[in-house]
Design a protein around this motif. Structure first.
Motif, short mmCIF file in Angstrom:
data_model
loop_
_atom_site.label_atom_id
_atom_site.label_comp_id
_atom_site.label_asym_id
_atom_site.label_seq_id
_atom_site.Cartn_x
_atom_site.Cartn_y
_atom_site.Cartn_z
N GLY A 14 4.50 0.48 8.27
CA GLY A 14 5.12 -0.84 8.39
C GLY A 14 4.23 -1.99 7.95
O GLY A 14 4.59 -3.14 8.12
N LYS A 15 3.09 -1.66 7.35
CA LYS A 15 2.18 -2.72 6.88
C LYS A 15 2.76 -3.40 5.65
O LYS A 15 3.52 -2.81 4.89
N ALA A 16 2.37 -4.65 5.46
CA ALA A 16 2.79 -5.40 4.28
C ALA A 16 2.17 -4.76 3.05
O ALA A 16 0.97 -4.47 3.02
N CYS A 17 3.00 -4.51 2.03
CA CYS A 17 2.56 -3.83 0.81
C CYS A 17 2.90 -4.66 -0.42
O CYS A 17 3.72 -5.57 -0.36
N ILE A 18 2.28 -4.29 -1.52
CA ILE A 18 2.56 -4.95 -2.79
C ILE A 18 3.74 -4.25 -3.46
O ILE A 18 3.68 -3.06 -3.75
N ARG A 19 4.82 -4.98 -3.65
CA ARG A 19 6.02 -4.51 -4.35
C ARG A 19 6.48 -3.11 -3.94
O ARG A 19 6.91 -2.33 -4.77
N GLY A 20 6.38 -2.77 -2.68
CA GLY A 20 6.87 -1.49 -2.20
C GLY A 20 5.98 -0.31 -2.56
O GLY A 20 6.31 0.83 -2.30
#
Length: 73
Positions: A14-20
């Motif tokens: 659930g961490k914030a990621c770059i473009r999926g």
């Protein structure tokens, strides 16, 4: 501004990621914190784009945000 940052509870914890992708905002912020330049990071992660570096803006924004547990307030 932050349209290149994605968050999916089923990916990368659930961490914030770059473009999926499986590159977290924390990974990029950590690289910058370690003294690496944007150009060095882009060389190590050739599938990232310069525009993806707005992950740093997201990290800075989250660092300033405070979460308050309303049940205890």
């Amino acid at each position: 501004m932050l349209d290149r940052i994605t968050q999916d509870p089923n990916a990368m914890g659930g961490k914030a990621c770059i473009r999926g992708m499986r590159v977290t905002v924390g990974t990029i912020a950590g690289q910058i914190g370690a003294g690496r330049s944007v150009d060095e990071i882009l060389a190590d992660y050739p599938y990232l784009k310069r525009e993806d570096m707005q992950a740093l803006r997201y990290a800075a924004w989250r660092a300033e945000e405070r979460e308050i547990d309303l049940a205890r307030a």
